[in-house]
Design a protein around this motif. Sequence first.
Motif, short mmCIF file in Angstrom:
data_model
loop_
_atom_site.label_atom_id
_atom_site.label_comp_id
_atom_site.label_asym_id
_atom_site.label_seq_id
_atom_site.Cartn_x
_atom_site.Cartn_y
_atom_site.Cartn_z
N THR A 260 4.37 -11.37 4.74
CA THR A 260 4.57 -11.23 6.19
C THR A 260 5.02 -12.57 6.78
OG1 THR A 260 2.87 -9.52 6.27
CG2 THR A 260 3.48 -10.56 8.35
N ALA A 261 4.39 -13.66 6.33
CA ALA A 261 4.77 -14.99 6.84
C ALA A 261 6.21 -15.32 6.45
CB ALA A 261 3.81 -16.03 6.30
N TYR A 262 6.56 -14.98 5.20
CA TYR A 262 7.94 -15.23 4.77
C TYR A 262 8.93 -14.44 5.62
CZ TYR A 262 12.17 -14.83 1.96
OH TYR A 262 13.48 -14.82 1.54
N LEU A 263 8.61 -13.15 5.85
CA LEU A 263 9.51 -12.32 6.66
C LEU A 263 9.63 -12.85 8.08
CD1 LEU A 263 11.18 -9.67 6.59
CD2 LEU A 263 9.14 -8.47 7.39
N ALA A 264 8.51 -13.27 8.67
CA ALA A 264 8.52 -13.79 10.05
C ALA A 264 9.30 -15.09 10.13
CB ALA A 264 7.09 -13.99 10.53
N LEU A 265 9.07 -16.00 9.18
CA LEU A 265 9.78 -17.28 9.20
C LEU A 265 11.29 -17.08 9.02
CD1 LEU A 265 7.33 -19.51 7.10
CD2 LEU A 265 7.78 -19.64 9.57
N LEU A 266 11.67 -16.17 8.13
CA LEU A 266 13.09 -15.89 7.92
C LEU A 266 13.76 -15.38 9.19
CD1 LEU A 266 15.52 -15.63 6.02
CD2 LEU A 266 14.70 -13.35 5.40
N HIS A 267 13.10 -14.44 9.87
CA HIS A 267 13.71 -13.89 11.06
C HIS A 267 13.65 -14.88 12.23
CE1 HIS A 267 13.52 -10.18 8.72
NE2 HIS A 267 14.40 -9.67 9.60
N LEU A 268 12.63 -15.73 12.27
CA LEU A 268 12.60 -16.78 13.31
C LEU A 268 13.75 -17.76 13.11
CD1 LEU A 268 8.78 -17.56 13.65
CD2 LEU A 268 10.27 -16.52 15.36
N SER B 206 15.52 -5.48 11.60
CA SER B 206 15.31 -5.99 10.23
C SER B 206 13.85 -6.37 10.01
CB SER B 206 16.23 -7.20 10.02
OG SER B 206 15.97 -7.79 8.75
N MET B 207 13.25 -6.94 11.04
CA MET B 207 11.83 -7.32 10.93
C MET B 207 10.95 -6.08 10.73
SD MET B 207 9.74 -9.96 11.05
CE MET B 207 8.03 -10.36 11.39
N ALA B 208 11.24 -5.02 11.51
CA ALA B 208 10.45 -3.79 11.38
C ALA B 208 10.66 -3.15 10.02
CB ALA B 208 10.84 -2.81 12.50
N LEU B 209 11.93 -3.12 9.55
CA LEU B 209 12.22 -2.55 8.25
C LEU B 209 11.53 -3.35 7.13
CD1 LEU B 209 13.75 -0.54 6.48
CD2 LEU B 209 15.71 -2.12 6.51
N GLY B 210 11.56 -4.66 7.25
CA GLY B 210 10.89 -5.50 6.25
C GLY B 210 9.38 -5.27 6.23
N TRP B 211 8.80 -5.12 7.41
CA TRP B 211 7.36 -4.86 7.49
C TRP B 211 7.02 -3.52 6.84
CZ3 TRP B 211 2.87 -6.93 7.91
CH2 TRP B 211 1.75 -6.17 8.27
N TRP B 212 7.88 -2.50 7.09
CA TRP B 212 7.65 -1.17 6.50
C TRP B 212 7.79 -1.23 4.99
CZ3 TRP B 212 11.08 2.21 3.94
CH2 TRP B 212 10.57 3.50 3.70
N LEU B 213 8.79 -1.97 4.50
CA LEU B 213 8.99 -2.08 3.06
C LEU B 213 7.81 -2.82 2.39
CD1 LEU B 213 12.83 -2.90 2.89
CD2 LEU B 213 11.68 -0.77 2.21
N ILE B 214 7.28 -3.84 3.06
CA ILE B 214 6.12 -4.56 2.52
C ILE B 214 4.92 -3.62 2.38
CG2 ILE B 214 4.39 -6.33 3.04
CD1 ILE B 214 6.67 -8.02 4.18
N ARG B 215 4.69 -2.80 3.41
CA ARG B 215 3.55 -1.86 3.35
C ARG B 215 3.73 -0.87 2.21
NH1 ARG B 215 1.59 0.81 8.75
NH2 ARG B 215 0.07 1.47 7.20
N CYS B 216 4.96 -0.34 2.06
CA CYS B 216 5.22 0.60 0.97
C CYS B 216 5.03 -0.06 -0.39
CB CYS B 216 6.64 1.16 1.10
SG CYS B 216 6.86 2.27 2.52
#
Length: 466
Positions: free
Chosen positions: A13-21, A48-58
């Motif tokens: 999650t931190a990686y995804l957030a930092l990338l999109h920031l 992209s952030m929402a999709l990444g979060w959904w993919l992480i959960r899956c």
Amino acid sequence: MKLPAIKLQTRLTAYLALLHLALAGCATLLLPAQPLLFVGAEALLVASMALGWWLIRCALEPLGYTRRFHDLLQDQQYAARLALPGVTELDALVAMFNGMLSVLHRERLAAGEQQGFLERLLEATPSAVLVFDFDHAISLVNASAASLLGLAAPLGKPLSAWIEGDAAFDGARDERGRARSRDLVRQLDALALGDSRLVVDLDGRRYRAQRSRFFDRGFARHFLIVEDLSAELEDSERATYARLIRVLAHEVNNTVAATGSVLDSLLAYRGQLEESDAGDFVTAIVAVKRRNTSLGEFIDRFTRVVKMPAPELRPTRLQDVVDDILWLNREQCNARGIQLGWSRCDAVAPLQLDVQLIEQALLNIVKNAVEAIDERNARDASAGGAIRVELEDLGERVRLSVFDSGALLGDGAPQRLFAPFVSTKKGGQGIGLMFVREVLGRHGCTYALAPAGPGETRFDIWFPVG
């Protein structure tokens, strides 16, 4: 298991957030003069952030099922099942987990049933079983072993603890019983792995003892099996004795009958002899006939044991039987200076006995006591003598004890005196105690013959009640 999963989810999650920031910062720097492109880029980043979060959960959802499977195993909830999530990949994983739980549940039930059966079998078996742990301390004692050895609080102690005298025996046992148990423990402790041998206790009872091993978690543990062979060997001896006596009786009786007939015929020649020779002739013939008759009576005493009838049980007061036996022996005991004592217990209810057989057995026991005292008095005329009979109600059993001051048992095992042809008396034929053994066995009695102290012998008989 939970902590690594949370850390992984946090890192992703931190990686995804930092990338999109970072991408949002680039859009802010590169598109400040183009509002439409800036808004579109920001919207794309949010999607992209929402999709990444959904993919992480899956991607992390299988870890959640793994976590729940681990919890079920840890709690040993093998009968539980995980619900299928409806996702193809996860359904296969959950189905595999459920299959493993089903197999474990069946194995757990089978192991529990086998363990329960083994425990019931060990408690029901007449053989004594002792199981030891990895340090050779006792970890299991079945009921037969507890009764045979009488070890007090045996779990966690090696057999050597009772040899050295540190551990206690069952408090209900007397000194003779504790000595017998200690000697039996010593023989069992000396048994090497893989050995199977016949051991004999101080009462002459014979056992087959075997030490073997099994593997527990990859390490060897020892166990002992002790089987009482006394009854089996006695039956074998009895059958052998019966066959031998039948053969002897057949041959001797035929010989006695033929010899008697010839001797009677020879007496007819008395009138043809001179008077001076006739007397010696008749005396010799009569002496041979008397010896011939004695030989027939001798073999009859043996055959009576073999042909003993089945007992006809009737309610009988044991006190009255003992009264009659002591009265019959009163005169000969008085003539020999033997004192008779009788601790009568009127509370003992009538027992199911064959009066004739029990009377004959008890007469044999008292007769042996009188003869033992006579033999001792022959060595020491000042010794005197005493016979004491005690009757005691033990609840489920009645004990009759006969004490005598003859003390002729010596150092040998008293039980061997009940074997055929074994006797400690001069000229003894080994019939009396064998007859006693047969009578008591047919009445379901147990018995013990042992020294009772300095200069005294004790014969105990336990009669079943009911």
